[in-house]
Design a protein around this motif. Structure first.
Motif, PDB file in Angstrom:
ATOM      1  N   SER A 147       0.546 -48.857  -4.794  1.00 17.56           N
ATOM      2  CA  SER A 147       1.926 -49.693  -4.748  1.00 17.56           C
ATOM      3  C   SER A 147       2.920 -48.331  -4.318  1.00 17.56           C
ATOM      4  CB  SER A 147       2.362 -50.139  -5.793  1.00 17.56           C
ATOM      5  OG  SER A 147       3.792 -50.363  -5.987  1.00 17.56           O
ATOM      6  N   ASN A 148       3.898 -48.607  -3.439  1.00 21.06           N
ATOM      7  CA  ASN A 148       4.958 -47.655  -2.826  1.00 21.06           C
ATOM      8  C   ASN A 148       5.820 -47.388  -4.347  1.00 21.06           C
ATOM      9  OD1 ASN A 148       3.578 -47.231  -0.333  1.00 21.06           O
ATOM     10  ND2 ASN A 148       4.988 -49.063   0.546  1.00 21.06           N
ATOM     11  N   THR A 149       6.378 -48.518  -4.799  1.00 22.34           N
ATOM     12  CA  THR A 149       7.406 -48.377  -5.698  1.00 22.34           C
ATOM     13  C   THR A 149       6.711 -48.270  -7.274  1.00 22.34           C
ATOM     14  OG1 THR A 149       7.332 -51.015  -5.814  1.00 22.34           O
ATOM     15  CG2 THR A 149       8.714 -49.905  -3.974  1.00 22.34           C
ATOM     16  N   VAL A 150       5.681 -48.441  -7.572  1.00 20.32           N
ATOM     17  CA  VAL A 150       5.483 -48.116  -8.922  1.00 20.32           C
ATOM     18  C   VAL A 150       5.753 -46.665  -9.468  1.00 20.32           C
ATOM     19  CG1 VAL A 150       3.359 -47.584 -10.434  1.00 20.32           C
ATOM     20  CG2 VAL A 150       3.471 -49.770  -9.206  1.00 20.32           C
ATOM     21  N   GLY A 151       6.473 -46.624 -10.733  1.00 20.85           N
ATOM     22  CA  GLY A 151       6.802 -45.267 -11.312  1.00 20.85           C
ATOM     23  C   GLY A 151       5.808 -44.746 -11.965  1.00 20.85           C
ATOM     24  N   VAL A 152       5.772 -43.345 -12.034  1.00 24.60           N
ATOM     25  CA  VAL A 152       4.691 -42.531 -12.625  1.00 24.60           C
ATOM     26  C   VAL A 152       4.506 -42.782 -14.054  1.00 24.60           C
ATOM     27  CG1 VAL A 152       3.772 -40.304 -13.010  1.00 24.60           C
ATOM     28  CG2 VAL A 152       4.813 -40.877 -10.690  1.00 24.60           C
ATOM     29  N   GLY A 153       5.737 -43.291 -14.727  1.00 22.96           N
ATOM     30  CA  GLY A 153       5.558 -43.233 -16.379  1.00 22.96           C
ATOM     31  C   GLY A 153       4.401 -43.977 -16.969  1.00 22.96           C
ATOM     32  N   GLY A 154       4.626 -45.228 -16.723  1.00 18.06           N
ATOM     33  CA  GLY A 154       3.520 -46.066 -17.315  1.00 18.06           C
ATOM     34  C   GLY A 154       2.236 -45.978 -16.647  1.00 18.06           C
ATOM     35  N   HIS A 155       2.099 -45.922 -15.146  1.00 25.26           N
ATOM     36  CA  HIS A 155       1.080 -46.051 -14.329  1.00 25.26           C
ATOM     37  C   HIS A 155       0.117 -44.756 -14.850  1.00 25.26           C
ATOM     38  CE1 HIS A 155      -1.351 -46.374 -10.871  1.00 25.26           C
ATOM     39  NE2 HIS A 155      -1.411 -45.049 -10.506  1.00 25.26           N
TER      40      HIS A 155
ATOM     41  N   VAL B 189      -5.359 -39.506 -14.326  1.00 27.12           N
ATOM     42  CA  VAL B 189      -5.411 -38.666 -15.788  1.00 27.12           C
ATOM     43  C   VAL B 189      -6.433 -37.662 -15.700  1.00 27.12           C
ATOM     44  CG1 VAL B 189      -4.215 -40.291 -16.979  1.00 27.12           C
ATOM     45  CG2 VAL B 189      -6.723 -40.362 -16.790  1.00 27.12           C
ATOM     46  N   ASP B 190      -7.467 -37.599 -14.572  1.00 26.17           N
ATOM     47  CA  ASP B 190      -8.472 -36.537 -14.563  1.00 26.17           C
ATOM     48  C   ASP B 190      -7.872 -35.475 -14.069  1.00 26.17           C
ATOM     49  OD1 ASP B 190     -10.264 -38.558 -15.610  1.00 26.17           O
ATOM     50  OD2 ASP B 190     -11.042 -38.968 -13.598  1.00 26.17           O
ATOM     51  N   HIS B 191      -6.833 -35.440 -13.727  1.00 22.83           N
ATOM     52  CA  HIS B 191      -6.051 -34.372 -13.046  1.00 22.83           C
ATOM     53  C   HIS B 191      -4.765 -33.815 -13.756  1.00 22.83           C
ATOM     54  CE1 HIS B 191      -8.482 -34.372  -9.492  1.00 22.83           C
ATOM     55  NE2 HIS B 191      -8.493 -35.632  -9.700  1.00 22.83           N
ATOM     56  N   LEU B 192      -4.669 -34.389 -15.054  1.00 24.24           N
ATOM     57  CA  LEU B 192      -3.358 -34.371 -15.951  1.00 24.24           C
ATOM     58  C   LEU B 192      -3.594 -33.189 -16.780  1.00 24.24           C
ATOM     59  CD1 LEU B 192      -0.678 -35.304 -16.883  1.00 24.24           C
ATOM     60  CD2 LEU B 192      -1.643 -36.906 -18.592  1.00 24.24           C
ATOM     61  N   ALA B 193      -2.826 -32.140 -16.704  1.00 25.81           N
ATOM     62  CA  ALA B 193      -2.989 -30.979 -17.463  1.00 25.81           C
ATOM     63  C   ALA B 193      -2.193 -30.772 -18.988  1.00 25.81           C
ATOM     64  CB  ALA B 193      -2.589 -29.683 -16.654  1.00 25.81           C
ATOM     65  N   THR B 194      -0.897 -31.288 -18.633  1.00 25.40           N
ATOM     66  CA  THR B 194       0.192 -31.203 -19.872  1.00 25.40           C
ATOM     67  C   THR B 194       1.125 -32.388 -19.731  1.00 25.40           C
ATOM     68  OG1 THR B 194       0.078 -28.971 -19.436  1.00 25.40           O
ATOM     69  CG2 THR B 194       1.844 -29.765 -20.677  1.00 25.40           C
ATOM     70  N   VAL B 195       1.469 -32.827 -20.728  1.00 19.85           N
ATOM     71  CA  VAL B 195       2.625 -33.724 -20.842  1.00 19.85           C
ATOM     72  C   VAL B 195       3.600 -33.318 -21.779  1.00 19.85           C
ATOM     73  CG1 VAL B 195       1.320 -35.762 -20.366  1.00 19.85           C
ATOM     74  CG2 VAL B 195       1.293 -35.064 -22.649  1.00 19.85           C
ATOM     75  N   GLU B 196       4.828 -33.672 -21.687  1.00 26.40           N
ATOM     76  CA  GLU B 196       6.101 -33.422 -22.413  1.00 26.40           C
ATOM     77  C   GLU B 196       6.383 -34.811 -23.098  1.00 26.40           C
ATOM     78  OE1 GLU B 196       9.864 -30.790 -22.254  1.00 26.40           O
ATOM     79  OE2 GLU B 196      10.165 -32.627 -21.209  1.00 26.40           O
ATOM     80  N   VAL B 197       6.464 -34.971 -24.399  1.00 27.41           N
ATOM     81  CA  VAL B 197       6.792 -36.203 -24.940  1.00 27.41           C
ATOM     82  C   VAL B 197       7.760 -36.259 -26.061  1.00 27.41           C
ATOM     83  CG1 VAL B 197       5.528 -38.191 -26.023  1.00 27.41           C
ATOM     84  CG2 VAL B 197       4.037 -36.528 -24.869  1.00 27.41           C
ATOM     85  N   VAL B 198       8.633 -37.125 -25.937  1.00 25.77           N
ATOM     86  CA  VAL B 198       9.762 -37.196 -27.383  1.00 25.77           C
ATOM     87  C   VAL B 198       9.129 -38.103 -28.543  1.00 25.77           C
ATOM     88  CG1 VAL B 198      11.995 -37.728 -27.906  1.00 25.77           C
ATOM     89  CG2 VAL B 198      11.587 -36.779 -25.751  1.00 25.77           C
TER      90      VAL B 198
ATOM     91  N   VAL C  96       8.079 -41.272 -25.873  1.00 27.08           N
ATOM     92  CA  VAL C  96       8.525 -41.171 -24.581  1.00 27.08           C
ATOM     93  C   VAL C  96       8.131 -40.104 -23.675  1.00 27.08           C
ATOM     94  CG1 VAL C  96      10.996 -41.465 -23.068  1.00 27.08           C
ATOM     95  CG2 VAL C  96      10.582 -42.434 -25.723  1.00 27.08           C
ATOM     96  N   VAL C  97       7.362 -40.163 -22.745  1.00 27.54           N
ATOM     97  CA  VAL C  97       6.852 -39.297 -21.845  1.00 27.54           C
ATOM     98  C   VAL C  97       8.295 -38.650 -20.935  1.00 27.54           C
ATOM     99  CG1 VAL C  97       5.467 -38.303 -19.996  1.00 27.54           C
ATOM    100  CG2 VAL C  97       4.462 -39.832 -22.038  1.00 27.54           C
ATOM    101  N   THR C  98       8.455 -37.666 -20.833  1.00 23.80           N
ATOM    102  CA  THR C  98       9.554 -36.984 -20.101  1.00 23.80           C
ATOM    103  C   THR C  98       9.115 -36.406 -18.806  1.00 23.80           C
ATOM    104  OG1 THR C  98      10.007 -35.493 -21.768  1.00 23.80           O
ATOM    105  CG2 THR C  98      11.584 -37.244 -21.745  1.00 23.80           C
ATOM    106  N   ARG C  99       8.112 -35.722 -18.938  1.00 24.27           N
ATOM    107  CA  ARG C  99       7.375 -34.882 -17.891  1.00 24.27           C
ATOM    108  C   ARG C  99       5.955 -34.710 -17.991  1.00 24.27           C
ATOM    109  NH1 ARG C  99      10.676 -29.139 -17.488  1.00 24.27           N
ATOM    110  NH2 ARG C  99      10.572 -29.523 -19.977  1.00 24.27           N
ATOM    111  N   PHE C 100       5.147 -34.909 -16.545  1.00 24.89           N
ATOM    112  CA  PHE C 100       4.041 -34.661 -16.468  1.00 24.89           C
ATOM    113  C   PHE C 100       3.559 -33.441 -15.691  1.00 24.89           C
ATOM    114  CE2 PHE C 100       4.450 -39.010 -16.673  1.00 24.89           C
ATOM    115  CZ  PHE C 100       3.763 -39.928 -17.395  1.00 24.89           C
ATOM    116  N   TRP C 101       2.505 -32.684 -16.248  1.00 23.33           N
ATOM    117  CA  TRP C 101       2.204 -31.586 -15.174  1.00 23.33           C
ATOM    118  C   TRP C 101       0.858 -31.784 -14.686  1.00 23.33           C
ATOM    119  CZ3 TRP C 101       5.405 -30.777 -19.013  1.00 23.33           C
ATOM    120  CH2 TRP C 101       6.603 -29.990 -18.827  1.00 23.33           C
TER     121      TRP C 101
END
Length: 508
Positions: free
Chosen positions: A128-136, A153-162, A200-205
């Protein structure tokens, strides 16, 4: 909090911005009407907003792209909605040697375009062009590159979560995939545990495991320069029950045989979309098969032709094969997104993971319901999408995504416009899905042929004994054996139950 001390990002019911935020969700069945929205743009603002809500005893919901299919944001009792839609930054972080993506970033405009055009790389995410990364991402993330490169998620190294601890202290936690990280379990839970559960995830790396060096162009998958796209049409008059059995069964059996990670077909993505009746005879197509093949692979044209011959060339089918086109990868993603994003209105979805092709009985149920004309809707469809390939190289407990050996993802969708038609359209899709999985309690209960449902296609019916009469509770359908660990993470990082919705991970 007095109005004088209220942040400018706070939007109450009297604010002219309120109505636009209330109706921003993609599924028009639902609106969110909390006491207040908080439109946040930084981690510090999220920490402050969550802190205010905790002190006030408010129930919180979180929204990024607004593509949720159930009413998690607008559930009764939600008093504060944190809207992350303006957190859209995408950048290369030289300190972490990884790509930083904020949760409100939309796949095509904010993520695929800048990543590919600047660095020639991509994350293997949705169509989808318009899906946001957060929930996806929190649901695992899959799309047209997943057979070649695995899940998002096989390429997700780090997350910042509140997060909020037992004492009510709000803080931003950075969690990584490194096994010795004290917050590694939180990273793990966010690789498929679904949004709205842990904080609340605020950043993905993002950085591919095993990638070396600091050159951004070498740290994530490189999409093909060009893609061969093909479209095959199946007019409804030629798609009777025997033809439906041939088409659906042939598509599934091909995927059973050609979904190994080392298959030359790991670089082919196909979507077979079975369509419900359209009241306009000129638009009433029975099915559409869309295929994307990496044009740079050896024998790409022959491989694609062989696939089409096997799936569309079966006896009894009357396909209309359109000439293939070779386009840039970015254009191919846009085309997939335009097709997927065309469904706008009041919606209900259901899903399944398939290890094997649909049986003849299931194909008959598909034919019966998709040819039904006893209810008023805009469109209905069942999309069977290629899965497998490198997805299966990751252990089912290495991330929170437990379904690793499926070869197809299936989406059931019904779309209509008038609220007066809600009951009949919901009932129709519920009966439809139940008929397809009649032998396993009305749901895709895990067995040799199927493997539960996809958490990002949220479906509260799975928790309703009227529609799920199997021995598999909703959490087994989504998480399988990973659920107890997800419960432990929830207990550790949200012990007060600050976050949650109807399909949230429950604490032990």
């Amino acid at each position: 909090m007095s109005d004088a001390n209220r942040p400018s990002s706070a939007v109450g019911a009297a604010d002219p911005r309120y109505e636009a935020l209330a109706t921003r969700g993609n599924n028009k069945r639902f609106t969110a009407r909390p006491e207040e929205f908080r439109v946040v743009t930084t981690t510090a603002e999220v920490v402050a907003a969550v802190g205010d809500a905790v002190r006030a005893g408010q129930r919180i919901a979180v929204r990024s792209g607004g593509h949720g299919y159930e009413n998690a944001v607008g559930e009764p009792g939600v008093q504060l909605v944190l809207d992350l839609g303006e957190m859209r930054a995408v950048a290369f972080d030289a300190e972490r040697d990884a790509f930083m993506v904020e949760p409100g970033a939309r796949l095509l405009k904010d993520v695929y375009g800048p990543m590919y055009e600047r660095w020639g790389v991509a994350i293997p995410a949705g169509n989808s062009n318009t899906v946001g990364v957060g929930g996806h991402v929190q649901g695992g993330g899959y799309g047209s590159l997943c057979r070649a490169h695995g899940l998002t998620v096989d390429h997700l190294a780090t997350v910042e979560v509140v997060t909020v601890d037992a004492a009510g202290e709000v803080r931003a936690v950075v969690a990584t995939r490194e096994p010795d990280d004290p917050h590694h379990d939180l990273w793990w839970a966010l690789t498929g545990g679904g949004g709205g559960n842990f904080g609340v995830v605020t950043r993905f790396w993002f950085r591919t495991p095993g990638a070396e060096g600091s050159d951004p162009a070498a740290l994530l998958p490189r999409p093909p320069a060009e893609v061969i796209t093909s479209t095959v049409l199946f007019p409804r008059p030629g798609l009777d029950k025997p033809a439906m059995r041939a088409l659906v069964g042939g598509f599934g059996r091909w995927h059973e045989r050609n979904s190994a990670p080392d298959s030359p077909y790991a670089h082919l993505f196909a979507s077979l979309v079975l369509l419900g009746r359209n009241p306009d005879p000129e638009k009433d197509m029975g099915a559409v098969l869309v295929t994307h093949m990496d044009a740079t692979r050896p024998d790409a044209e022959r491989l694609l032709a062989d696939f089409l011959d096997e799936v569309a060339g079966q006896p009894g089918l009357a396909p209309v094969v359109l000439p293939p086109e070779t386009v840039s990868w970015l254009d191919s993603k846009k085309a997939l997104g335009d097709a997927q994003d065309a469904e706008i209105g009041r919606q209900k979805v259901k899903s399944a993971n398939l290890r094997r092709a649909f049986t003849d009985d299931q194909a008959d149920a598909l034919h019966t319901f998709l040819n039904d004309d006893d209810h008023a809707n805009d469109s209905s469809l069942v999309a069977l999408d290629s899965y497998g390939g490198r997805v299966s190289t990751v252990a089912p407990d290495a991330t929170a995504v437990a379904q690793r050996d499926s070869v197809l993802k299936v989406l059931f969708m019904n779309t209509w416009q008038d609220a007066a038609d809600d009951a009949v359209n919901l009932g129709w899709l519920r009966r439809f899905h139940g008929a397809v999985f009649a032998k396993t309690g009305g749901v895709p209960a895990p067995d040799d042929s199927q493997d539960g449902a996809f958490v990002n296609f949220a479906d509260t019916d799975l928790a309703d004994p009227e529609w799920n009469t199997s021995d598999s509770p909703w959490h087994e359908l989504y998480y399988k054996d990973n659920y107890p660990r997800l419960q432990s993470v929830r207990a550790a990082y949200d012990p007060r139950g600050v976050f949650g919705h109807a399909l949230s991970v429950r604490t032990p």
